[in-house]
Write a protein that holds these residues in place. Structure first.
Motif, PDB file in Angstrom:
ATOM      1  N   MET A   1       1.054  -1.187   0.131  1.00 22.27           N
ATOM      2  CA  MET A   1       0.112  -0.040   0.010  1.00 22.27           C
ATOM      3  C   MET A   1       0.970   1.195   0.082  1.00 22.27           C
ATOM      4  N   GLY A   2       0.714   2.196  -0.882  1.00 24.92           N
ATOM      5  CA  GLY A   2       1.389   3.344  -0.961  1.00 24.92           C
ATOM      6  C   GLY A   2       0.813   4.306  -0.220  1.00 24.92           C
ATOM      7  N   ILE A   3       1.240   5.551  -0.228  1.00 25.02           N
ATOM      8  CA  ILE A   3       0.804   6.810   0.515  1.00 25.02           C
ATOM      9  C   ILE A   3       0.980   7.921  -0.389  1.00 25.02           C
ATOM     10  N   LEU A   4      -0.122   8.728  -0.345  1.00 20.58           N
ATOM     11  CA  LEU A   4       0.091  10.122  -0.979  1.00 20.58           C
ATOM     12  C   LEU A   4       0.016  11.089   0.145  1.00 20.58           C
ATOM     13  N   HIS A   5       1.424  11.617   0.332  1.00 20.37           N
ATOM     14  CA  HIS A   5       1.381  12.689   1.421  1.00 20.37           C
ATOM     15  C   HIS A   5       1.054  14.055   0.679  1.00 20.37           C
ATOM     16  N   TYR A   6       0.102  14.875   1.395  1.00 13.63           N
ATOM     17  CA  TYR A   6      -0.246  16.343   0.867  1.00 13.63           C
ATOM     18  C   TYR A   6      -0.208  17.168   1.975  1.00 13.63           C
ATOM     19  N   GLY A   7       0.259  18.459   1.378  1.00  8.42           N
ATOM     20  CA  GLY A   7       0.230  19.448   2.361  1.00  8.42           C
ATOM     21  C   GLY A   7       1.488  19.604   3.119  1.00  8.42           C
ATOM     22  N   SER A   8       1.352  20.595   4.164  1.00  4.38           N
ATOM     23  CA  SER A   8       2.494  20.900   5.260  1.00  4.38           C
ATOM     24  C   SER A   8       1.667  21.502   6.322  1.00  4.38           C
ATOM     25  N   PRO A   9       1.692  20.872   7.482  1.00  4.18           N
ATOM     26  CA  PRO A   9       1.932  19.291   7.721  1.00  4.18           C
ATOM     27  C   PRO A   9       1.352  18.353   6.801  1.00  4.18           C
ATOM     28  N   SER A  10       1.814  17.304   6.733  1.00  6.83           N
ATOM     29  CA  SER A  10       1.459  16.332   5.725  1.00  6.83           C
ATOM     30  C   SER A  10       0.198  15.774   6.230  1.00  6.83           C
ATOM     31  N   PHE A  13      -2.925   9.893   2.686  1.00  6.11           N
ATOM     32  CA  PHE A  13      -4.080   9.316   1.890  1.00  6.11           C
ATOM     33  C   PHE A  13      -3.439   7.855   1.497  1.00  6.11           C
ATOM     34  N   PRO A  14      -3.692   6.636   1.984  1.00  3.41           N
ATOM     35  CA  PRO A  14      -3.341   5.404   1.602  1.00  3.41           C
ATOM     36  C   PRO A  14      -4.030   5.025   0.261  1.00  3.41           C
ATOM     37  N   ILE A  15      -3.349   4.708  -0.789  1.00  2.00           N
ATOM     38  CA  ILE A  15      -3.726   4.389  -1.943  1.00  2.00           C
ATOM     39  C   ILE A  15      -2.878   3.118  -2.397  1.00  2.00           C
ATOM     40  N   ASP A  16      -3.357   2.089  -2.974  1.00  3.62           N
ATOM     41  CA  ASP A  16      -2.474   1.051  -3.502  1.00  3.62           C
ATOM     42  C   ASP A  16      -1.492   1.575  -4.700  1.00  3.62           C
ATOM     43  N   ASP A  17      -0.197   0.700  -4.614  1.00  2.00           N
ATOM     44  CA  ASP A  17       0.736   1.130  -5.314  1.00  2.00           C
ATOM     45  C   ASP A  17       0.571   1.468  -6.570  1.00  2.00           C
ATOM     46  N   ARG A  18       0.011   0.521  -7.393  1.00  2.00           N
ATOM     47  CA  ARG A  18      -0.584   0.390  -8.648  1.00  2.00           C
ATOM     48  C   ARG A  18      -1.162   1.755  -9.038  1.00  2.00           C
ATOM     49  N   THR A  19      -2.365   2.114  -8.257  1.00  2.00           N
ATOM     50  CA  THR A  19      -3.127   3.306  -8.420  1.00  2.00           C
ATOM     51  C   THR A  19      -2.166   4.740  -8.276  1.00  2.00           C
ATOM     52  N   LEU A  20      -1.660   4.430  -7.307  1.00  2.00           N
ATOM     53  CA  LEU A  20      -0.740   5.729  -6.956  1.00  2.00           C
ATOM     54  C   LEU A  20       0.263   5.943  -8.117  1.00  2.00           C
ATOM     55  N   ALA A  21       0.912   5.070  -8.599  1.00  2.00           N
ATOM     56  CA  ALA A  21       1.930   5.215  -9.535  1.00  2.00           C
ATOM     57  C   ALA A  21       1.248   5.958 -10.894  1.00  2.00           C
ATOM     58  N   HIS A  22       0.124   5.435 -11.102  1.00  2.00           N
ATOM     59  CA  HIS A  22      -0.747   6.255 -12.235  1.00  2.00           C
ATOM     60  C   HIS A  22      -1.183   7.489 -12.018  1.00  2.00           C
ATOM     61  N   LEU A  23      -1.584   7.954 -10.477  1.00  2.00           N
ATOM     62  CA  LEU A  23      -2.062   9.125 -10.307  1.00  2.00           C
ATOM     63  C   LEU A  23      -0.493  10.046 -10.215  1.00  2.00           C
ATOM     64  N   TRP A  53      -6.920  20.544  -3.441  1.00  2.00           N
ATOM     65  CA  TRP A  53      -6.707  21.361  -4.738  1.00  2.00           C
ATOM     66  C   TRP A  53      -5.197  21.356  -4.628  1.00  2.00           C
ATOM     67  N   ILE A  54      -4.641  20.762  -5.836  1.00  2.00           N
ATOM     68  CA  ILE A  54      -3.328  20.420  -5.849  1.00  2.00           C
ATOM     69  C   ILE A  54      -2.793  21.482  -6.837  1.00  2.00           C
ATOM     70  N   SER A  55      -1.926  22.172  -6.441  1.00  2.00           N
ATOM     71  CA  SER A  55      -1.323  23.536  -7.080  1.00  2.00           C
ATOM     72  C   SER A  55       0.351  23.277  -7.201  1.00  2.00           C
ATOM     73  N   PRO A  56       0.808  23.894  -8.150  1.00  2.00           N
ATOM     74  CA  PRO A  56       2.186  23.936  -8.258  1.00  2.00           C
ATOM     75  C   PRO A  56       3.114  24.272  -6.693  1.00  2.00           C
ATOM     76  N   ALA A  57       2.166  25.092  -6.013  1.00  2.00           N
ATOM     77  CA  ALA A  57       2.747  25.376  -4.546  1.00  2.00           C
ATOM     78  C   ALA A  57       2.531  24.467  -3.550  1.00  2.00           C
ATOM     79  N   ALA A  58       1.854  23.455  -3.816  1.00  2.00           N
ATOM     80  CA  ALA A  58       1.448  22.373  -2.713  1.00  2.00           C
ATOM     81  C   ALA A  58       2.692  21.659  -2.808  1.00  2.00           C
ATOM     82  N   ASP A  59       2.655  20.974  -1.212  1.00  2.00           N
ATOM     83  CA  ASP A  59       3.618  19.950  -1.173  1.00  2.00           C
ATOM     84  C   ASP A  59       3.027  18.746  -1.293  1.00  2.00           C
ATOM     85  N   VAL A  60       3.659  17.642  -2.295  1.00  2.00           N
ATOM     86  CA  VAL A  60       3.015  16.517  -2.586  1.00  2.00           C
ATOM     87  C   VAL A  60       4.272  15.482  -2.450  1.00  2.00           C
ATOM     88  N   ARG A  61       3.977  14.311  -1.994  1.00  2.00           N
ATOM     89  CA  ARG A  61       4.945  13.341  -2.042  1.00  2.00           C
ATOM     90  C   ARG A  61       4.438  12.102  -2.148  1.00  2.00           C
TER      91      ARG A  61
END
Length: 100
Positions: A1-10, A13-23, A53-61
């Motif tokens: 299970m992968g994780i999308l980390h969003y924002g600061s502080p993060s 969002f748990p998302i399976d690896d296959r789906t997360l890779a495509h996202l 809302w994901i913008s170029p200024a957002a922290d995404v990992r």
């Protein structure tokens, strides 16, 4: 299970690896073009929906348990189409690859 980390502080969002890779490919393509995108995630257990809302200024990992999976180009295209729609990016079921 992968994780999308969003924002600061993060927020995680748990998302399976296959789906997360495509996202990841869809989201990074939008950010490379300095575009923002709305992204909705639904928790499989609770049914709770969250939108961000994901913008170029957002922290995404993107964090993975395993190696990069093979990319389904049909699915990638469907995800790109949702990302470019008024409703924003959402996870749609993976289509089957055509058999030869």
């Amino acid at each position: 299970m992968g994780i999308l980390h969003y924002g600061s502080p993060s927020t995680e969002f748990p998302i399976d690896d296959r789906t997360l890779a495509h996202l990841e490919l869809v989201i990074l393509a939008k950010l490379r073009r300095q575009e923002s995108v709305a992204f909705a995630v639904v928790d499989d257990v609770t049914g709770r929906r969250q939108a961000m809302w994901i913008s170029p200024a957002a922290d995404v990992r993107f964090e993975y348990e395993g190696p990069m999976p093979e990319i389904n180009r049909l699915w990638l295209q469907e995800l790109v189409e949702t990302a470019n729609s008024p409703g924003g990016l959402k996870i749609v079921p993976e289509p089957s690859l055509p058999t030869a």
